[in-house]
Motif scaffolding. Sequence first.
Motif, PDB file in Angstrom:
ATOM      1  N   TYR A  47      29.357 -19.296  20.730  1.00 30.43           N
ATOM      2  CA  TYR A  47      30.813 -19.166  20.791  1.00 30.43           C
ATOM      3  C   TYR A  47      31.298 -19.491  22.204  1.00 30.43           C
ATOM      4  CZ  TYR A  47      30.812 -16.778  16.276  1.00 30.43           C
ATOM      5  OH  TYR A  47      30.661 -16.473  14.948  1.00 30.43           O
ATOM      6  N   THR A  48      32.458 -20.163  22.272  1.00 30.74           N
ATOM      7  CA  THR A  48      33.083 -20.454  23.567  1.00 30.74           C
ATOM      8  C   THR A  48      34.474 -19.831  23.666  1.00 30.74           C
ATOM      9  OG1 THR A  48      34.018 -22.531  22.748  1.00 30.74           O
ATOM     10  CG2 THR A  48      31.836 -22.638  23.775  1.00 30.74           C
ATOM     11  N   ASN A  49      34.940 -19.233  22.570  1.00 32.69           N
ATOM     12  CA  ASN A  49      36.263 -18.618  22.541  1.00 32.69           C
ATOM     13  C   ASN A  49      36.124 -17.108  22.365  1.00 32.69           C
ATOM     14  OD1 ASN A  49      38.704 -17.497  21.074  1.00 32.69           O
ATOM     15  ND2 ASN A  49      39.477 -19.542  21.581  1.00 32.69           N
ATOM     16  N   PRO A  50      36.685 -16.306  23.275  1.00 28.63           N
ATOM     17  CA  PRO A  50      36.532 -14.848  23.178  1.00 28.63           C
ATOM     18  C   PRO A  50      37.016 -14.267  21.855  1.00 28.63           C
ATOM     19  CG  PRO A  50      37.441 -15.461  25.305  1.00 28.63           C
ATOM     20  CD  PRO A  50      37.435 -16.707  24.484  1.00 28.63           C
ATOM     21  N   SER A  51      38.121 -14.809  21.322  1.00 28.21           N
ATOM     22  CA  SER A  51      38.656 -14.295  20.055  1.00 28.21           C
ATOM     23  C   SER A  51      37.707 -14.561  18.903  1.00 28.21           C
ATOM     24  CB  SER A  51      40.023 -14.926  19.767  1.00 28.21           C
ATOM     25  OG  SER A  51      40.946 -14.596  20.778  1.00 28.21           O
ATOM     26  N   ASP A  52      37.096 -15.736  18.911  1.00 25.02           N
ATOM     27  CA  ASP A  52      36.141 -16.067  17.839  1.00 25.02           C
ATOM     28  C   ASP A  52      34.907 -15.165  17.919  1.00 25.02           C
ATOM     29  OD1 ASP A  52      37.834 -18.076  17.027  1.00 25.02           O
ATOM     30  OD2 ASP A  52      36.702 -19.685  18.024  1.00 25.02           O
ATOM     31  N   PHE A  53      34.443 -14.900  19.143  1.00 27.41           N
ATOM     32  CA  PHE A  53      33.277 -14.031  19.297  1.00 27.41           C
ATOM     33  C   PHE A  53      33.607 -12.614  18.836  1.00 27.41           C
ATOM     34  CE2 PHE A  53      30.950 -10.938  21.968  1.00 27.41           C
ATOM     35  CZ  PHE A  53      29.676 -11.165  21.471  1.00 27.41           C
ATOM     36  N   LYS A  54      34.789 -12.106  19.228  1.00 31.38           N
ATOM     37  CA  LYS A  54      35.188 -10.755  18.814  1.00 31.38           C
ATOM     38  C   LYS A  54      35.300 -10.680  17.294  1.00 31.38           C
ATOM     39  CE  LYS A  54      38.775  -7.263  19.453  1.00 31.38           C
ATOM     40  NZ  LYS A  54      40.025  -6.885  20.148  1.00 31.38           N
ATOM     41  N   ALA A  55      35.868 -11.722  16.674  1.00 26.47           N
ATOM     42  CA  ALA A  55      35.988 -11.738  15.213  1.00 26.47           C
ATOM     43  C   ALA A  55      34.612 -11.685  14.555  1.00 26.47           C
ATOM     44  CB  ALA A  55      36.753 -12.984  14.768  1.00 26.47           C
ATOM     45  N   PHE A  56      33.638 -12.402  15.129  1.00 28.65           N
ATOM     46  CA  PHE A  56      32.265 -12.369  14.614  1.00 28.65           C
ATOM     47  C   PHE A  56      31.722 -10.936  14.644  1.00 28.65           C
ATOM     48  CE2 PHE A  56      27.824 -12.061  16.024  1.00 28.65           C
ATOM     49  CZ  PHE A  56      27.171 -12.589  14.925  1.00 28.65           C
ATOM     50  N   LEU A  57      31.901 -10.257  15.771  1.00 31.55           N
ATOM     51  CA  LEU A  57      31.394  -8.893  15.894  1.00 31.55           C
ATOM     52  C   LEU A  57      32.017  -7.967  14.862  1.00 31.55           C
ATOM     53  CD1 LEU A  57      31.229  -8.159  19.749  1.00 31.55           C
ATOM     54  CD2 LEU A  57      29.331  -8.640  18.202  1.00 31.55           C
ATOM     55  N   PHE A  58      33.334  -8.074  14.704  1.00 36.29           N
ATOM     56  CA  PHE A  58      34.052  -7.108  13.869  1.00 36.29           C
ATOM     57  C   PHE A  58      33.945  -7.392  12.375  1.00 36.29           C
ATOM     58  CE2 PHE A  58      35.545  -5.774  17.891  1.00 36.29           C
ATOM     59  CZ  PHE A  58      35.980  -4.464  17.739  1.00 36.29           C
ATOM     60  N   ARG A  59      33.374  -8.528  12.009  1.00 37.61           N
ATOM     61  CA  ARG A  59      33.114  -8.742  10.587  1.00 37.61           C
ATOM     62  C   ARG A  59      31.665  -8.444  10.208  1.00 37.61           C
ATOM     63  NH1 ARG A  59      34.032 -14.301  12.135  1.00 37.61           N
ATOM     64  NH2 ARG A  59      32.058 -15.469  12.200  1.00 37.61           N
ATOM     65  N   GLN A  60      30.896  -7.953  11.174  1.00 44.67           N
ATOM     66  CA  GLN A  60      29.512  -7.619  10.897  1.00 44.67           C
ATOM     67  C   GLN A  60      29.401  -6.318  10.092  1.00 44.67           C
ATOM     68  OE1 GLN A  60      26.643  -9.541  11.899  1.00 44.67           O
ATOM     69  NE2 GLN A  60      28.381 -10.912  12.145  1.00 44.67           N
ATOM     70  N   ASP A  61      28.539  -6.328   9.101  1.00 53.50           N
ATOM     71  CA  ASP A  61      28.119  -5.094   8.440  1.00 53.50           C
ATOM     72  C   ASP A  61      26.913  -4.585   9.226  1.00 53.50           C
ATOM     73  OD1 ASP A  61      27.210  -3.047   6.901  1.00 53.50           O
ATOM     74  OD2 ASP A  61      26.787  -4.242   5.112  1.00 53.50           O
ATOM     75  N   LEU A  62      27.111  -3.499   9.966  1.00 51.11           N
ATOM     76  CA  LEU A  62      26.080  -3.044  10.890  1.00 51.11           C
ATOM     77  C   LEU A  62      25.096  -2.044  10.264  1.00 51.11           C
ATOM     78  CD1 LEU A  62      28.084  -2.710  14.233  1.00 51.11           C
ATOM     79  CD2 LEU A  62      26.531  -4.543  13.526  1.00 51.11           C
ATOM     80  N   GLN A  63      25.149  -1.884   8.974  1.00 52.89           N
ATOM     81  CA  GLN A  63      24.172  -1.013   8.322  1.00 52.89           C
ATOM     82  C   GLN A  63      22.762  -1.569   8.512  1.00 52.89           C
ATOM     83  OE1 GLN A  63      24.720   2.090   6.446  1.00 52.89           O
ATOM     84  NE2 GLN A  63      26.459   1.830   7.822  1.00 52.89           N
ATOM     85  N   ASP A  64      21.851  -0.698   8.935  1.00 55.30           N
ATOM     86  CA  ASP A  64      20.454  -1.074   9.174  1.00 55.30           C
ATOM     87  C   ASP A  64      20.320  -2.168  10.230  1.00 55.30           C
ATOM     88  OD1 ASP A  64      19.343   0.742   7.274  1.00 55.30           O
ATOM     89  OD2 ASP A  64      20.003  -0.610   5.685  1.00 55.30           O
ATOM     90  N   LYS A  65      21.219  -2.122  11.209  1.00 58.64           N
ATOM     91  CA  LYS A  65      21.192  -3.109  12.287  1.00 58.64           C
ATOM     92  C   LYS A  65      21.155  -2.424  13.645  1.00 58.64           C
ATOM     93  CE  LYS A  65      23.332  -7.247  10.278  1.00 58.64           C
ATOM     94  NZ  LYS A  65      23.698  -6.835   8.921  1.00 58.64           N
ATOM     95  N   ALA A  66      20.626  -3.156  14.623  1.00 57.96           N
ATOM     96  CA  ALA A  66      20.713  -2.771  16.032  1.00 57.96           C
ATOM     97  C   ALA A  66      21.456  -3.902  16.740  1.00 57.96           C
ATOM     98  CB  ALA A  66      19.332  -2.583  16.636  1.00 57.96           C
ATOM     99  N   LEU A  67      22.625  -3.593  17.291  1.00 61.40           N
ATOM    100  CA  LEU A  67      23.455  -4.582  17.984  1.00 61.40           C
ATOM    101  C   LEU A  67      23.224  -4.448  19.485  1.00 61.40           C
ATOM    102  CD1 LEU A  67      25.720  -6.738  18.073  1.00 61.40           C
ATOM    103  CD2 LEU A  67      27.380  -4.853  18.028  1.00 61.40           C
ATOM    104  N   LEU A  68      22.857  -5.562  20.106  1.00 60.49           N
ATOM    105  CA  LEU A  68      22.558  -5.587  21.541  1.00 60.49           C
ATOM    106  C   LEU A  68      23.499  -6.560  22.231  1.00 60.49           C
ATOM    107  CD1 LEU A  68      20.797  -5.031  24.056  1.00 60.49           C
ATOM    108  CD2 LEU A  68      19.191  -6.746  23.194  1.00 60.49           C
ATOM    109  N   LEU A  69      24.291  -6.054  23.181  1.00 60.81           N
ATOM    110  CA  LEU A  69      25.244  -6.869  23.928  1.00 60.81           C
ATOM    111  C   LEU A  69      24.770  -6.979  25.366  1.00 60.81           C
ATOM    112  CD1 LEU A  69      28.344  -5.085  22.446  1.00 60.81           C
ATOM    113  CD2 LEU A  69      27.735  -7.457  21.986  1.00 60.81           C
ATOM    114  N   MET A  70      24.378  -8.191  25.753  1.00 58.16           N
ATOM    115  CA  MET A  70      23.812  -8.412  27.098  1.00 58.16           C
ATOM    116  C   MET A  70      24.753  -9.281  27.921  1.00 58.16           C
ATOM    117  SD  MET A  70      19.806  -9.093  26.089  1.00 58.16           S
ATOM    118  CE  MET A  70      20.223 -10.140  24.683  1.00 58.16           C
TER     119      MET A  70
END
Length: 450
Positions: free
Chosen positions: A410-433
């Motif tokens: 992603y090169t657009n902050p809004s697109d990246f944020k949209a990706f994060l917020f549409r994630q179903d995080l059940q049984d997931k580990a999200l790592l932001l580096m």
Amino acid sequence: MNIHFIAIGGSAMHNLAIALHLKGYQVSGSDDTIHDPSKSRLEKYGLLPSEFGWFKEKISSDLDVIILGMHAKKDNPELLEAQKLGLKIYSYPEFLYEQSIDKTRVVIGGSHGKTTITSMILHVLNYHEREVDYMVGAQLEGFETMVHLTKENDFIVLEGDEYLSSPIDRRPKFHLYKPNIALISGIAWDHINVFPTFENYVDQFRIFTDSLIHGGSMVYNEEDPVVKEIVESSENSIKKYSYGTPEYTIENGITYLDTSDGDMPLEIFGDHNLQNLAGAKWICQHMGIDEDDFYEAISSFKGASKRLEKIAENDKTVVFKDFAHSPSKVDATTKAVKKQYADRTVVACLELHTYSSLNADFLREYEGALDSADVAVVFYSPHAVKIKQLDEVTVDQIGDAFKRDDLIIYTNPSDFKAFLFRQDLQDKALLLMSSGNYGGLDFNELKRLV
């Protein structure tokens, strides 16, 4: 003593200013812009400049010392006036050395892990109510400032950064401390805008090793072949103590350290953090903390700020943010999360934000760095590339560098944020580096996803 800071708003600079103020010195300063948390903290102690900018009339012969920050430029009007008046000008590492010349100096160096190791040492000492002076690169739980200076304490613990000291002093900061006790955690090429080759970068750690006082002690990570070669080949008359990854097990997402008293649960995890712990144990033993007392204290260590910091968790989801940005840190952090949460899908998101990471030639160093992630995402801002006056980096270059066909970019902050917020995080580990914030991401908002 009357001290003036040029570029008082920096992370290290404002903490040093507060420490000297608390020590009883007269402190003033200038900067062209100051953001929080520096701004609020300087304001709390009455040290925030009344207006932003550089004012040569602030510089007079009444000042005993000028402390110059990296944010200032060589043609800074206050610096030029100080030079004209012949005032004593220090970089902050140079001044820290002067303040600790009669103390036992403990310096923690390395391309990665130095903040965490320094934090571990201070956590253990604080737990056992051992008073020391210190300078660390992160805000620690239980500590008001990142710098603490006294007249009476015998030890000072310093995080030894290899970046340059000031605009007029091009020596790496950790070359100035002349440690009695030191540690090198690992070496991986960084700061390529200053150290153009890996060999040149490595040489800085050779100089650091040789800067130990004769008879001093060097603790080093023997699992890093470059560190091992530097320390073991040094002809400096120092004592050498090696460490590696201690034995441990993982059960139900908890890491247990193998100790002489049995398995001990830890708040931290990952091979790199277990190595950091082993190094910190050696240093604490050199400072008079025995092994049992070290283990008692370290079991409650939760990590330094932004270093695998858990920001949200429930039974099915965990979210971490981490300062990792260099290839070796990204690789180690991603591996650690996958190993700790082997039964979950690891979504690793990396922001390319630093000069090194946005350099087209350096990008190839990231090959394989995200391979441990089940879902790998890279965000970067073309605008940031322009601001840093670097050559354009393309999406194709990033894809080629990481050598991962399913890499999401992603090169657009809004697109990246949209990706994060549409994630179903059940049984997931999200790592932001990232050493940035993905173009303005509010990390607190992510707690709503969990």
